[in-house]
Motif scaffolding. Structure first.
Motif, mmCIF file in Angstrom:
data_model
loop_
_atom_site.group_PDB
_atom_site.id
_atom_site.type_symbol
_atom_site.label_atom_id
_atom_site.label_comp_id
_atom_site.label_asym_id
_atom_site.label_seq_id
_atom_site.Cartn_x
_atom_site.Cartn_y
_atom_site.Cartn_z
ATOM 1 N N VAL A 3 0.754 -1.348 0.059
ATOM 2 C CA VAL A 3 0.086 0.056 0.026
ATOM 3 C C VAL A 3 1.033 1.063 0.191
ATOM 4 O O VAL A 3 0.706 2.244 -0.907
ATOM 5 N N GLY A 4 1.896 1.220 1.016
ATOM 6 C CA GLY A 4 2.791 2.583 0.914
ATOM 7 C C GLY A 4 3.366 2.736 -0.332
ATOM 8 O O GLY A 4 4.076 3.599 -0.384
ATOM 9 N N GLU A 5 3.416 1.650 -1.274
ATOM 10 C CA GLU A 5 4.312 1.959 -2.454
ATOM 11 C C GLU A 5 3.734 2.101 -3.712
ATOM 12 O O GLU A 5 3.875 2.017 -4.829
ATOM 13 N N TYR A 6 2.029 2.469 -3.525
ATOM 14 C CA TYR A 6 1.255 2.702 -4.799
ATOM 15 C C TYR A 6 1.563 3.812 -5.374
ATOM 16 O O TYR A 6 2.116 4.796 -4.838
ATOM 17 N N PRO A 7 1.822 3.547 -7.028
ATOM 18 C CA PRO A 7 1.897 4.890 -7.422
ATOM 19 C C PRO A 7 0.796 5.972 -7.209
ATOM 20 O O PRO A 7 -0.397 5.574 -6.841
ATOM 21 N N MET A 8 1.032 7.143 -7.229
ATOM 22 C CA MET A 8 0.176 8.357 -6.659
ATOM 23 C C MET A 8 -1.128 8.053 -7.601
ATOM 24 O O MET A 8 -2.037 8.320 -7.142
ATOM 25 N N ALA A 9 -1.157 7.850 -8.975
ATOM 26 C CA ALA A 9 -2.076 7.761 -9.600
ATOM 27 C C ALA A 9 -3.211 6.802 -9.244
ATOM 28 O O ALA A 9 -4.376 6.908 -9.280
ATOM 29 N N ALA A 10 -2.593 5.571 -8.945
ATOM 30 C CA ALA A 10 -3.309 4.297 -8.711
ATOM 31 C C ALA A 10 -3.972 4.571 -7.085
ATOM 32 O O ALA A 10 -5.112 4.461 -7.045
ATOM 33 N N GLN A 134 -7.429 -5.996 0.841
ATOM 34 C CA GLN A 134 -6.572 -7.185 0.472
ATOM 35 C C GLN A 134 -5.124 -7.044 1.239
ATOM 36 O O GLN A 134 -4.476 -7.817 1.886
ATOM 37 N N GLN A 135 -4.711 -5.584 0.834
ATOM 38 C CA GLN A 135 -3.354 -5.179 1.613
ATOM 39 C C GLN A 135 -3.486 -5.346 3.169
ATOM 40 O O GLN A 135 -2.553 -5.924 3.864
ATOM 41 N N ILE A 136 -4.573 -4.919 3.774
ATOM 42 C CA ILE A 136 -4.842 -4.753 5.107
ATOM 43 C C ILE A 136 -4.761 -6.305 5.514
ATOM 44 O O ILE A 136 -4.045 -6.644 6.747
ATOM 45 N N ALA A 141 -3.125 -7.945 9.366
ATOM 46 C CA ALA A 141 -4.504 -8.632 9.969
ATOM 47 C C ALA A 141 -4.216 -8.942 11.481
ATOM 48 O O ALA A 141 -4.809 -8.913 12.370
ATOM 49 N N THR A 142 -2.834 -9.270 11.718
ATOM 50 C CA THR A 142 -2.321 -9.566 12.899
ATOM 51 C C THR A 142 -2.485 -8.555 13.930
ATOM 52 O O THR A 142 -2.255 -8.425 15.262
#
Length: 462
Positions: A3-10, A134-136, A141-142
């Motif tokens: 999540v932290g590496e998502y392209p800004m547009a995405a 899904q990323q979460i 989850a833990t």
């Protein structure tokens, strides 16, 4: 992809939490503006050159500002900032630098999360993007401890919520809330699908303290699984309007969850046995008991009566308990209620209430603190209100709408209650002018007895 590496547009395309601004671009803009100001100060002949000492100090300040990178902020400061950001902005900020990306994955940021699920064509709130969900589940989850799933009225959203629950196999939740923002869509999901998904959480979470699963198809066997894994930690259980739960399921909770302090349920599963179980010596003192009295089939259901001895046992064991009752009945269905002393503290009549039932409230509800009547009909409630003022010495709040009270009786009611009435919400059309007071005069008299300025509420005209 993390999540932290998502392209800004995405990330922007997720659109689930709104868009603020690009922190990286903002930082570059601030750095460039400092550089431009520095050049102007040095080269512009129109600017009077400062003294050498001052100029040296100014240059040092500018250089310090440029070198003071946002990325140099301590982890705990960035973490504090991130806690106030919606997830979409937090994800975008995590791409500014490596240090911020590290903070983005600190477990403290993932202890509490609200999944919002909707069908965009029919819902007013934004939905959490499936990729983020899904990323979460995959990475955090833990860490999840406080989870709520908010769904709209569609069956698809409720089914999606069940799918999320069934994937929480590596979590240990402390609180779980299932929230229907419109009609209870969880009731449209197949019972087996819902119970199977909920059981995953009940089995894997060993420290649940708060469970809110109202308007759902939860059943007795699933409650037994909840008890088997969380009996030592469960403190709050809200499960009104759960038709597959019987008194046996609630008794199982009361018998084994000795720390239970708050309980919400439907009146049809309230019983003398349950109240006695909640009053046992081994059980902690109950703090809040909410009871919903709802008419599903008008005229076809006879409501049972709870014995006075059972109520007395509860109050003896838990003298400070708030007993809150919500009524959604028709006038002819109140026959079974308030025939004997009832330790209710808060009463809300959402549909209507008979004049006779209101009269019995004054005689048999000595612990009453708050009374709200949303509808009654065209019979004035003068005598009933006066009786309540005389007998309910703890009453501090009154709300009236779609009923009628003469101005004289209302002033008399306020005079008897006096300044202990801290909340008084009366719609203007409730008050009927008489020979003693009209609507222009009543606020003066009422204000005098309350010891503060008071006016009746007026429905706004749009």
């Amino acid at each position: 992809m993390d999540v932290g590496e998502y392209p800004m547009a995405a990330v922007t395309s997720c659109g689930s939490f709104g868009v603020n601004y690009n922190l990286e671009a903002s930082f570059r803009m601030k750095r460039n503006s400092v550089s431009v100001v520095n050049k102007i100060v040095q080269s512009s002949p129109a600017v009077k050159q400062p003294k050498v000492g001052f100029y040296s100090s100014l240059s040092h300040t500018h250089m310090h500002t440029v070198l003071l990178d946002w990325g140099s902020l301590p982890h705990h400061v960035v973490l504090r900032i991130f806690q106030y950001l919606p997830l979409i902005d937090r994800a975008r900020a995590s791409s500014v630098c490596r240090k911020w990306n590290e903070v983005f994955h600190i477990p403290d940021l993932w202890r509490k999360f609200e999944f919002e699920l909707n069908q965009s064509a029919t819902s007013y709130f934004k939905s959490t993007h499936p990729d983020l969900i899904q990323q979460i589940i995959k990475k955090h989850a833990t860490h999840l401890q406080y989870v709520s799933l908010k769904v709209d009225s569609s069956t698809e959203s409720a089914e999606a919520a069940c799918d999320i629950l069934s994937q929480l196999v590596n979590c240990s939740l402390q609180t779980l809330g299932l929230i229907s923002t419109a009609k209870p869509s969880f009731m449209n999901v197949s019972k087996s699908h819902f119970v199977s998904a909920l059981t995953v959480v009940f089995v894997n979470s060993k420290s649940l303290s708060s469970v809110k699963i109202e308007d759902t198809p939860v059943d007795d066997p699933s409650l037994k699984i909840l008890v088997a894994n969380n009996s030592d930690t469960l403190r709050l259980l809200k499960m009104s309007s759960c038709p597959h739960v019987s008194s046996d399921g609630i008794l199982c909770i009361a018998d084994h969850c000795q720390g239970l302090r708050e309980l919400a349920l439907n009146y049809y599963i309230l019983s003398d046995e349950l109240l006695l179980a909640l009053s046992s010596e081994t059980h902690v003192r109950l703090e809040h008991l909410r009871i919903d009295v709802v008419s599903e089939n008008p005229g076809q259901v006879e409501f049972h009566t709870i014995k006075k001895q059972s109520w007395d046992a509860l109050i003896k064991h838990s003298p400070g308990v708030n007993v809150v009752m919500y009524f959604f009945l028709y006038e002819e269905e109140f026959e079974a209620f308030f025939r004997e002393e009832t330790p209710v503290t808060n009463l809300y009549f959402g549909r209507s209430v008979s004049k006779a039932a209101l009269g019995r409230i004054g005689l048999n509800c000595p612990r009453l603190i708050e009374l709200v009547v949303c509808a009654n009909g065209l019979q004035t409630l003068d005598d009933e209100l006066i009786c309540i003022a005389e007998c309910c010495k703890n009453l501090t709040a009154l709300g009236l709408s779609e009923c009628e009270v003469s101005c004289s009786a209302f002033v008399d009611f306020v005079r008897r209650c006096g300044k202990r009435l801290t909340h008084l919400s009366i719609m203007e059309d409730v008050l009927i002018p008489d020979g003693n007071y009209n609507l222009d005069e009543i606020h003066t008299e009422v204000s005098k007895y309350l010891g503060r300025i008071w006016f009746p509420d007026v429905l706004p005209i749009w």
